[in-house]
Design an enzyme around this catalytic site. Structure first.
Site, PDB file in Angstrom:
ATOM      1  N   PRO A 170     -80.569 -11.143 -36.495  1.00 27.14           N
ATOM      2  CA  PRO A 170     -81.760 -11.926 -36.125  1.00 27.14           C
ATOM      3  C   PRO A 170     -83.015 -11.105 -36.410  1.00 27.14           C
ATOM      4  CG  PRO A 170     -80.610 -11.166 -34.163  1.00 27.14           C
ATOM      5  CD  PRO A 170     -79.740 -10.827 -35.333  1.00 27.14           C
ATOM      6  N   HIS A 171     -84.057 -11.782 -36.875  1.00 30.55           N
ATOM      7  CA  HIS A 171     -85.273 -11.039 -37.233  1.00 30.55           C
ATOM      8  C   HIS A 171     -86.472 -11.970 -37.212  1.00 30.55           C
ATOM      9  CE1 HIS A 171     -83.818 -12.795 -41.041  1.00 30.55           C
ATOM     10  NE2 HIS A 171     -85.111 -12.919 -41.321  1.00 30.55           N
ATOM     11  N   ALA A 172     -87.647 -11.378 -37.233  1.00 33.91           N
ATOM     12  CA  ALA A 172     -88.880 -12.171 -37.299  1.00 33.91           C
ATOM     13  C   ALA A 172     -90.032 -11.233 -37.593  1.00 33.91           C
ATOM     14  CB  ALA A 172     -89.146 -12.890 -35.989  1.00 33.91           C
ATOM     15  N   ASP A 186     -87.544 -16.316 -45.409  1.00 34.82           N
ATOM     16  CA  ASP A 186     -86.542 -15.394 -45.924  1.00 34.82           C
ATOM     17  C   ASP A 186     -85.175 -15.819 -45.384  1.00 34.82           C
ATOM     18  OD1 ASP A 186     -86.311 -13.387 -43.282  1.00 34.82           O
ATOM     19  OD2 ASP A 186     -88.296 -14.254 -43.648  1.00 34.82           O
TER      20      ASP A 186
END
Lengths: 156, 492
Positions: free
Chosen positions: A66-68, B416
């Site tokens: 998970p990323h942001a 992305d």
């Protein structure tokens, strides 16, 4: 950017206390907040969940990244955790997850963010590495394992 | 000074100003003060020794600059957010400004003993908050404010200048023609506002129609067209006795809300123009003032500045916002972001040109008040926001290594996405993926290298794809990426 520079024992939790996707992400974001790596808990959590809505970051082989990007950080920040059991991460074909790598990057620095994501996904693709990680019992051990792996595959 | 030398000096000053803005950001000095300081330094009292006392030219430049700054401000304002704060903001921009002017004026009259008219004139000149100052300070200090506050303050600062201009010009008329009744100013005011509002809307609509229809042969001409359009809007409105400042701001607001071709590049262009205008304006104003003449007014200037900051502005804010639901803390912060800026200084050149007595004194006084306001309030806004617990993390625009221009009103976004391990997309050429036509892989990040994808580029497991797509097409791309290979073995 070495992942070991982003991580420290205080942002690694083994095992994670929760076993639902949203709670796991919140638990990792909270680690970052308590370690003062991010300025705001809610905005970061909301940004990560927003990204998850576009497409689950479950990669398969038990890994999720998970990323942001958000303005609540000045540089890249990462947290790491392993769950006791396999967890559903809302991907279309239900790839279950137990290794979770959270990455938060500042909005204006996309390059480093995208690079770090590809580094994580590349490292996590190695089965033998994942098995060693799964056997780790605390944060320091995780750091040592990642450090050894980064030395092996990345010259910088 | 001969022409070439003048050009050289001007160019060096502008370039140095831009380069130094980086420094001022680090030390938290509002950037515009820096430009002002450089102007003063280059002036006849400073190192540069450039003698400049042409108030008319400074006023003309200030007017043009302000028009572009307001237009750019309107263009970048998010109308959807602003809509919720229109009524309190407009109350502040009209009633608030009037009260500020009156309270400040009466205080000056009773405390310092100037004539009532002169006192009210000074009050009017410093009555509006400054869009350039408010935007610049919020930007340079990376201040985040809780939700309704930021759009409220921006809208207020963008829309209250016409009121101050009107008060100043009206008072000058009254001073010049003592027989004129005070009430005769009201229809004048209404005409200013209504004409400004109406022409602002009309000119925006017209611009959208033109830019969407016309196919110019050179891309570079679109910004030029908009550049001319802003001045046209201002001048036409002023011709019809409307508020040109209000009109360009409204035009910017309307354009910012609508979709039209070349919008993004125009926004960026006008952002740059606004910066250039701020630099030029503050440099010029810095040149125009003689620091040695500021010292004699320091005492009175400080007193009036403190009255304005601590009495007039809070009183006007708290009174104007009675009908609206704002907490005490919020009103306190709104009061504190009452930054004065270039508008008062430009307005202070009006009496000079009207040929009144003591106008240099008024100019120097106003100059001092503005500097005090920007120095005292501008540098402490983040602190005040934290103390009043109304600060919030700053939300900036998303930026990627690649940016794109929304030229034909498409609903696209950059996201992305991973190629998951074991995805059937891995090992395939992009050409064979079956991605929708309008779903574009713009960049691949693989093992920390960026790859410019072509149709024959083969995807790998764990690739990070930067995709430009509409929401519907993104859902199709997601399905393609998430589908697993038929044969099971994955991993290395």
């Amino acid at each position: 950017m070495r992942l070991t520079e982003l991580l420290s024992p205080e942002v690694i939790r083994i095992p994670l206390q929760n076993n639902r996707k949203d709670q796991i992400i919140a638990e990792l974001v909270d680690l970052l907040y308590k370690a003062k790596k991010i300025k705001n808990f809610e905005t970061v959590l909301a940004a990560v969940m927003e990204r998850e809505r576009v497409m689950s970051t479950a990669m398969g082989d038990g890994v999720a990244i998970p990323h942001a990007k958000t303005d609540a950080v000045d540089g890249l920040a990462a947290a790491f955790g392993i769950t006791r059991n396999l967890v559903d991460f809302d991907s279309i074909d239900g790839k279950p997850v137990h290794i979770v790598f959270l990455l938060i990057g500042p909005t204006e620095q996309s390059g480093p963010h995208l690079k770090a994501l590809s580094r994580i996904s590349r490292l996590m693709h190695r089965e033998e590495f994942r098995q060693r990680l799964a056997g780790a019992s605390d944060g320091q051990e995780v750091l040592d394992i990642i450090q050894a792996e980064e030395r092996k595959y990345f010259s910088f | 000074m001969n022409g070439e030398l003048f050009l050289l000096a001007a160019a060096v000053i502008v370039v140095i100003s831009v380069l130094l803005s980086k420094v001022s950001e680090r030390f938290g000095v509002p950037t515009l003060l820096l430009f002002l300081g450089i102007g003063m330094l280059a002036g006849s009292d400073g190192l540069g020794g450039i003698h400049f006392d042409n108030a008319r030219m400074a006023q003309a430049l200030g007017t043009v600059a302000l028009a572009y700054i307001l237009f750019a401000g309107g263009l970048e304002t998010d109308v959807a957010v602003v809509r919720k704060v229109v009524r309190p903001a407009l109350t502040l921009a009209t009633l608030g400004v009037l009260m500020t002017a009156l309270i400040t004026g009466f205080c000056i009259h009773y405390l310092l003993g100037y004539s009532l008219m002169a006192s009210l004139l000074i009050g009017s000149i410093v009555s509006s908050t400054d869009a350039a100052a408010v935007f610049a300070v919020l930007r340079s200090k990376n201040v985040g404010l809780k939700d309704p506050l930021r759009p409220l303050l921006e809208l207020e600062s963008g829309s209250n200048d016409p009121m101050a201009v009107f008060l100043t010009v009206g008072l000058l008329e009254l001073i010049g023609d003592p027989g004129r009744p005070l009430l005769s100013l009201i229809p004048h005011f209404l005409q200013q506002m209504i004409t400004g509002l109406a022409l602002g809307f009309v000119m925006a609509r017209l611009f959208i129609r033109i830019i969407n229809r016309i196919k110019l042969d050179y891309e570079g001409l679109y910004p030029v067209l908009s550049l001319g359009w802003v001045l046209l809007t201002y001048a036409l409105t002023a011709w019809f006795k409307g508020s040109g400042f209000l009109a360009v701001y409204i035009t910017g607001l309307v354009l910012g809300e609508q979709n039209f071709s070349h919008k993004k590049s125009l926004i960026r262009f006008h952002d740059g123009i606004a910066w250039l205008m701020q630099i030029l304006m503050f440099l010029t104003l810095g040149l125009l003032v003689f620091p040695s003449q500021l010292i004699p007014v320091a005492g009175q200037g400080l007193l009036i500045a403190l009255l304005l900051i601590l009495v007039a502005r809070p009183a006007a804010v708290f009174f104007s916002l009675i009908p609206f639901h704002f907490s005490f803390r919020e009103k306190h912060l709104i009061s504190w972001v009452g930054l004065r800026g270039s508008v008062p200084i430009v307005l202070a050149t009006f009496p000079m040109l009207a040929g009144l007595d003591q106008t240099h004194f008024i100019f120097n006084l106003v100059f001092f008040i503005v500097i005090t306001s920007v120095l005292l309030q501008g540098t402490t806004i983040p602190l005040m926001a934290r103390l009043a617990k109304v600060d919030a993390p700053l939300v900036r625009q998303r930026r990627y290594p690649i940016d794109f221009d929304n030229s034909e009103a498409m609903n696209l976004r950059l996201v992305d996405l991973f190629v998951p391990y074991g995805s059937q997309a891995a090992g395939q050429q992009i050409l064979d993926l079956g991605f929708p036509k309008d779903c574009l892989i713009t960049l691949i990040s693989r093992s920390e290298k960026f790859i410019m994808p072509g149709g024959s580029t083969v995807l790998e497991e764990g690739d990070v794809l930067l995709i430009l797509s509409s929401a519907e097409n993104l859902a199709i791309a997601r399905e393609i990426l998430e589908k697993r290979k038929e044969e099971m073995p994955t991993g290395v």
